[in-house]
Structures are given as structure tokens and as C-alpha cells.
Design a protein around this motif. Structure first.
Motif, short mmCIF file in Angstrom:
data_model
loop_
_atom_site.label_atom_id
_atom_site.label_comp_id
_atom_site.label_asym_id
_atom_site.label_seq_id
_atom_site.Cartn_x
_atom_site.Cartn_y
_atom_site.Cartn_z
N ALA A 84 0.83 -1.21 0.00
CA ALA A 84 0.00 0.00 0.00
C ALA A 84 0.86 1.26 0.00
N ARG A 85 1.93 1.25 0.75
CA ARG A 85 2.83 2.40 0.79
C ARG A 85 3.48 2.62 -0.59
N ALA A 86 3.86 1.52 -1.24
CA ALA A 86 4.45 1.64 -2.58
C ALA A 86 3.43 2.16 -3.58
N ALA A 87 2.20 1.66 -3.49
CA ALA A 87 1.15 2.10 -4.41
C ALA A 87 0.86 3.59 -4.25
N SER A 88 0.96 4.09 -3.02
CA SER A 88 0.70 5.52 -2.81
C SER A 88 1.74 6.38 -3.53
N LEU A 89 3.00 5.96 -3.50
CA LEU A 89 4.02 6.72 -4.22
C LEU A 89 3.80 6.61 -5.73
N LEU A 90 3.40 5.46 -6.20
CA LEU A 90 3.09 5.31 -7.62
C LEU A 90 1.97 6.27 -8.01
N MET A 91 0.89 6.27 -7.26
CA MET A 91 -0.26 7.12 -7.59
C MET A 91 0.10 8.60 -7.56
N LEU A 92 0.81 9.03 -6.53
CA LEU A 92 1.09 10.45 -6.36
C LEU A 92 2.13 10.97 -7.34
N ALA A 93 2.83 10.08 -8.04
CA ALA A 93 3.78 10.52 -9.06
C ALA A 93 3.13 10.67 -10.43
N LEU A 94 1.90 10.22 -10.58
CA LEU A 94 1.23 10.27 -11.88
C LEU A 94 0.58 11.63 -12.12
N PRO A 95 0.49 12.05 -13.38
CA PRO A 95 -0.18 13.32 -13.67
C PRO A 95 -1.68 13.20 -13.47
N GLY A 96 -2.30 14.30 -13.08
CA GLY A 96 -3.74 14.29 -12.85
C GLY A 96 -4.08 14.55 -11.40
N CYS A 97 -5.27 14.15 -11.01
CA CYS A 97 -5.82 14.40 -9.68
C CYS A 97 -5.85 13.10 -8.89
N ALA A 98 -5.42 13.13 -7.63
CA ALA A 98 -5.41 11.95 -6.77
C ALA A 98 -6.43 12.13 -5.65
N TYR A 99 -7.20 11.09 -5.40
CA TYR A 99 -8.17 11.08 -4.31
C TYR A 99 -7.69 10.12 -3.23
N LEU A 100 -7.57 10.62 -2.00
CA LEU A 100 -7.19 9.80 -0.85
C LEU A 100 -8.42 9.54 0.00
N TYR A 101 -8.48 8.37 0.60
CA TYR A 101 -9.57 8.06 1.52
C TYR A 101 -9.07 8.15 2.95
N GLN A 102 -9.84 8.79 3.80
CA GLN A 102 -9.40 9.05 5.17
C GLN A 102 -8.84 7.79 5.82
N GLY A 103 -7.68 7.95 6.46
CA GLY A 103 -7.04 6.85 7.15
C GLY A 103 -6.02 6.11 6.32
N GLU A 104 -6.03 6.28 4.99
CA GLU A 104 -5.01 5.58 4.21
C GLU A 104 -3.64 6.16 4.50
N GLU A 105 -3.60 7.45 4.89
CA GLU A 105 -2.32 8.06 5.24
C GLU A 105 -1.77 7.50 6.54
N LEU A 106 -2.59 6.74 7.27
CA LEU A 106 -2.14 6.07 8.50
C LEU A 106 -1.85 4.59 8.26
N GLY A 107 -2.11 4.11 7.06
CA GLY A 107 -1.90 2.69 6.76
C GLY A 107 -2.96 1.80 7.37
N LEU A 108 -4.19 2.30 7.52
CA LEU A 108 -5.23 1.50 8.16
C LEU A 108 -5.64 0.33 7.29
N PRO A 109 -5.81 -0.85 7.88
CA PRO A 109 -6.36 -2.00 7.15
C PRO A 109 -7.88 -2.03 7.28
N GLU A 110 -8.51 -2.89 6.52
CA GLU A 110 -9.94 -3.16 6.68
C GLU A 110 -10.16 -3.86 8.02
N VAL A 111 -11.25 -3.49 8.71
CA VAL A 111 -11.62 -4.20 9.93
C VAL A 111 -12.55 -5.34 9.52
N LEU A 112 -12.05 -6.55 9.60
CA LEU A 112 -12.76 -7.71 9.05
C LEU A 112 -13.62 -8.44 10.07
N ASP A 113 -13.45 -8.14 11.36
CA ASP A 113 -14.12 -8.94 12.39
C ASP A 113 -15.16 -8.14 13.17
#
Length: 554
Positions: free
Chosen positions: A364-393
Motif C-alpha cells: 500500500a505504501r508503494a502504491a501511494s508513491l506510484l499514484m502520487l507521481a502520476l499526472p492528474g488528480c489523486a483522491y485519498l480516503y481518510q485513514g489511508e495516510e495512516l496505513g489503516l487496514p480493513e476491519v474484518l471482524d
């Protein structure tokens, strides 16, 4: 691995960022209002809580906020069932709270995008309560999609359409007619061929534009027009075991992506353009081909449409390369920037999609650098900057997603309130001493809170802060930065260069399964995992990305 440029893929050349084109290269942070910050201790996030946290978002380095619905609602579907489009639900505050919040956001240099839900209303909306009270064929019912049933006594639904949340898309009322709801029965679909519906939403746009909003995210932007005659799809879960929703983005459905929907956006665009400051709209739209999706974007329709293919890419160089190439080619055709997104309130968080645990976070950290290096507009979802996982339980009895009751699938796991501080849940979500939270956060989130990561070298939060600062300041990543030029690499490795004003930034992502040597791209300025300096160059670990900067001597 040394630089060997292949043919450049030309992205749209953007003008220097101005007030009117701010959205072309913006980073937009999605705030799921219910789960962001609670000001009064009732366990539900609200607008005053968001206002208090605006400095955090400014310091993170984003340009704008997209707010999920905060309008008056029974909250059957998290506010996407709107009962009053011109007021704030009491659980989120008041209109005055909204006005104070947007004024504060603008003072901090943050723009505000609000969610608009035009495909359907709440069943508690005055229009629908009037429709239920009126007779078949009445003016009140004409605002929605009521129809007679099939079968000897009208006991069967008018057609085979299915709800996106599972089950039939029709509900029968006491007098025998049926009404359409492509989502929950509490979300009746509007009849967008009715002039009163179109006039109402044009007025709703002006209401929020007058209050200073900078843009709109259009929910189900592909859905407002249904095919004439309401024809069958031809298959259903009952007959084939295959859900109709599986065709989203892959095939035609008579209730989505009809040509007539574009008339609506051609009427909306002059309204947006009549306000100063570059007011914009972004479509949540699904279409069977990139060409049909591109029709939503243009100088006479909407400004952007989400690129969900990037979110759906698998963890492989080939998958990402194909998605990026396609998206940039489309951007050139329509003359509008691509929008990139990795997670949102409807999808499993990408830490978990990429493998969960340590491997998922690393990717996920690698994908964020990939996304933010691309031209255009990037949308972040709250908590992804903290590395939050899905709560599955989450316990079933606490889940509130209406689709869970119909299909067993739930989006609640990505909507758990994010952690800000403290040793115990809900980790500063509410005021000091508050222990309430509408969904419980796991104990493991203690080390993922904003406070726990702030100032910690190598933390996910500091990685995002660094990347967003570089994206804002580096000439090659600016709105008028260079096109993407792919570089020759070994198998499983992506590398591309962007250049402007005699400077170059190269993004390298290692998806190969083994460390790779990176050389010839300049000095590393950001990395999702520690690099090992060697001769020559640097060793990039597996599932990692890095940015390299090259500038003229002196």
C-alpha cells in the motif's frame, strides 16, 4: 537498472495552476463525515469535529476535501438516502456549522467538495411520502418510477431488474403498484424525465454553490436515466446465479449509462461555470467501455470521472502498466486530467486488498508513491495516510450497511472511525474522556494513530506528508509537469520519468518479488521502504517504490 527511455506516452499538457483549474492536479481527501471526528461525544462524527481537525488536513498537504453526505436523512444507507437536500442532519450539526466549517477550510487554503445524490431520494423525502399518499397516475407519483406489476394480478415485479444491494429492485405498495429502487427500498429512484426533478436539482446545485462549495461528487452519475419501456436485463440471480451488478463497468444494463443522461450534465455545466473560482464536478460513473466513460467529461459536461480501474488493478507490473496507459490515453482524448484512487468508502481498504498485515502495508505504501507521481488528480480516503487496514471482524449486530442484510457483504469495515491519539479506543475520535464510537476500532490501531506516527521517520503518515510536499513543490509533478515516459526495466519493475524546467523525477516500483538495483536516475528523495546504498546506485526492496530527483549541476 539504468535509464533507457521508451516512447513517451503523452498526457494532457496542463496550464499552470490557477483558481479556475485547481482541480486538474489536486490531491483530494475524502472525509467520511460520520467516522472522521466527533465534537460532542455521541460517537458520531460531525461538522464541528471536522472543523477542529482542518489544521491536520492542511498540514498533511492535501488541496481539497470531499465530504460524504451530511444532509437530513434516516441514515438507512449512511446518508446516501437524503430526506432534505438543503439542510444538515442534526447528528452532523447545523447549516451554521457547515458555514463555519467551509469558511475555516477556505481560510486554511482547503477547498470543499460535497456529495450530491441525484439518482434517488430517501423514502422519508416529502416527495415520496406524498407519492405514497397519492393515487396511481398522480402528479406526485410521476416524480418517481412507479409501474404496474406483471402476472395475472400484478403480483410480479414489472421487470427482472435487481438492486445493487441484492434482491429485486422493486417494492410493491398497498394499492398494488411497484416502485423502483436500484439500491435499498428506502432509496426510491427519481424519474429524471420529469422536468420538476431536473429543476429541483438545478436549484439544489445553486443552493450549495451560493454557500461556497467548490465542487460536487456526483453519486451514481450513470444511473439517473432508465431505458424507455423498462426492458428486462434477460438474466438474474434467481435464474442464473449471476448478479446483474457484475456487469458494472463491463456490459450494458438498461438502468445505467443511458445516452440521455448526458443532457442532465450539459444543463448543469453552465450553472457551475457561472460561479467564480473553478467550481467543478466529478462523476462516480461506471460504463462498459473507456470511450463511454469519457463521454461524461468535457467542457460541456463534467470535469472528471473516477478511474476505478486503478483501484481494481492487481499487484503486478503488467496490471498497473495497462491501467495507467489506458487512463492517460483517455485523458489525452477528452482533454481532462485522470483521477486516481486506491480506496474509498465503498471498497475494501487497499492495505487489506494487497495482502493485509505487513505485506499489505508494504504494498500500500508503494502504491501511494506510484499514484502520487502520476499526472492528474489523486483522491485519498481518510485513514489511508495512516496505513489503516480493513476491519474484518466487526460483530454482525453492529454492522449498518444495508447491503449486508441482503447479500452478506458489508462496507462497514472501511468506515470504522480513524484513530487520532491515545492508548484506548476510540483513540481521540471524540472529545477528551469520550468512549463512544458508532463502530469499534481494533486494539491494534493504537500504534497507527496520528499521534503515534507524527514525527516518526518512516511512518506511513510521514511518508504521505513527504510525498505530498514533494508533489506540490517539484516542477516535474506540478500541474504543468511533464508527460509520463516509461523506462526500460527488468521483469516486474515499473519505472517512469516526468520532467519539467530541466528537472526530472523518476518513480520506480518493484513488484518483481526480489530486490532490484536502481541506478542512473539521480538522488532518492522519497521511498516507501529503506533503500540500501551500494555501488552502483541503490537496492530497492521487494514491494517498494522510490522517487529519484535529477537536476542540472549547480
Amino acid at each position: 537498472m539504468t535509464a533507457s527511455p521508451s516512447a513517451p506516452l503523452t498526457a494532457r499538457s496542463c496550464a499552470p495552476l490557477t483558481d479556475d483549474d485547481w482541480w486538474r492536479a489536486a490531491v483530494v481527501y475524502q472525509v467520511y463525515v460520520r467516522s472522521f471526528a466527533d465534537s460532542d461525544g455521541d460517537g458520531i462524527g460531525d461538522l464541528p469535529g471536522l472543523r477542529d481537525r482542518l489544521p491536520y488536513l492542511r498540514d498533511l498537504g492535501v488541496d481539497a476535501l470531499w465530504l460524504t453526505p451530511f444532509y437530513t436523512s434516516p441514515m438507512i444507507d449512511g446518508g446516501y438516502d437524503v430526506a432534505d437536500y438543503r439542510d444538515v442532519d442534526p447528528s452532523f450539526g447545523t447549516l451554521a456549522d457547515f458555514d463555519h466549517m467551509i469558511a475555516e477550510a477556505h481560510a486554511l487554503g482547503l477547498r470543499i467538495i460535497v456529495d450530491l445524490v441525484p439518482n434517488h431520494t430517501s423514502s422519508a423525502h416529502p416527495w415520496f411520502t406524498a407519492a405514497l399518499a397519492a393515487a396511481p397516475g398522480s402528479a406526485e407519483r410521476a416524480r418517481y418510477l412507479f409501474a404496474e406489476g406483471r402476472g395475472e394480478h400484478g403480483e410480479l415485479p414489472p421487470n427482472d431488474w435487481e438492486s445493487i444491494f441484492g434482491g429485486p429492485a422493486w417494492t410493491r405498495v398497498a394499492d398494488g403498484q411497484w416502485y423502483l429502487h436500484l439500491f435499498d427500498p428506502a432509496q426510491p429512484d427519481l424519474n429524471w424525465r420529469h422536468p420538476e426533478v431536473r429543476a429541483e436539482f438545478e436549484d439544489i446545485l445553486r443552493f450549495w454553490l451560493d454557500r461556497g462549495v467548490d465542487g460536487f461528487r456526483i453519486d451514481v452519475a450513470h444511473g439517473m436515466i432508465k431505458a424507455e419501456g423498462l426492458p428486462d436485463v434477460g438474466f438474474s440471480t434467481m435464474t442464473t446465479g449471476r448478479r446483474q451488478s457484475e456487469l458494472l463497468g463491463k456490459g450494458r444494463l438498461p438502468y445505467f449509462d443511458q445516452d440521455e443522461v448526458h443532457e442532465i450534465y450539459r444543463a448543469w455545466r453552465p450553472i457551475l461555470d457561472s460561479y467564480p473560482g473553478g467550481r467543478m464536478a466529478v462523476a462516480e460513473a461506471w460504463a462498459e467501455t473507456p470511450q463511454r466513460l469519457a463521454r461524461y467529461i468535457g467542457p460541456d459536461e463534467l470535469h472528471q470521472a473516477f478511474s476505478f480501474d486503478f483501484l481494481d488493478a492487481t499487484w503486478s507490473a503488467d496490471s498497473f502498466r495497462k491501467v495507467i496507459d489506458t487512463a492517460l490515453a483517455e485523458a489525452t482524448i477528452v482533454g481532462a486530467p485522470t483521477t486516481w484512487v486506491l480506496s474509498n468508502h465503498d471498497k475494501q481498504r487497499h492495505v487489506t486488498r494487497y495482502g493485509d498485515g505487513e505485506i499489505g502495508l508494504r504494498r500500500a505504501r508503494a502504491a501511494s508513491l506510484l499514484m502520487l507521481a502520476l499526472p492528474g488528480c489523486a483522491y485519498l480516503y481518510q485513514g489511508e495516510e495512516l496505513g489503516l487496514p480493513e476491519v474484518l471482524d466487526l460483530p454482525d449486530e453492529l454492522r449498518q450497511d444495508p447491503s449486508f442484510r441482503r447479500t452478506g457483504e458489508s462496507r462497514d469495515g472501511c468506515r470504522v472511525p480513524i484513530p487520532f491519539s491515545g492508548e484506548l479506543a476510540p483513540y481521540g475520535f471524540g472529545p477528551a474522556g469520550s468512549e463512544l464510537s458508532w463502530l469499534p476500532a481494533p486494539a491494534t490501531w493504537r500504534v497507527l494513530s496520528v499521534a503515534a506516527q507524527t514525527g516518526v521517520p518512516g511512518s506511513t503518515l510521514e511518508l504521505y506528508r513527504t510525498a505530498l510536499r514533494i508533489r506540490r513543490e517539484h516542477p516535474a509533478l506540478a500541474a504543468d509537469g511533464g508527460a509520463v515516459t516509461w523506462l526500460e526495466t527488468g521483469p516486474g519493475v515499473l519505472a517512469f520519468r516526468r520532467a519539467a524546467d530541466d528537472t526530472e523525477l523518476t518513480c520506480v516500483v518493484n513488484l518483481s518479488g526480489a530486490p532490484v538495483t536502481v541506478d542512473g536516475y539521480g538522488q532518492p528523495i522519497a521511498a516507501s521502504a529503506p533503500l540500501t546504498e551500494q555501488s552502483p546506485g541503490h537496492l530497492l526492496p521487494i514491494d517498494a517504490a522510490a522517487w529519484f530527483d535529477r537536476r542540472p549541476a549547480g
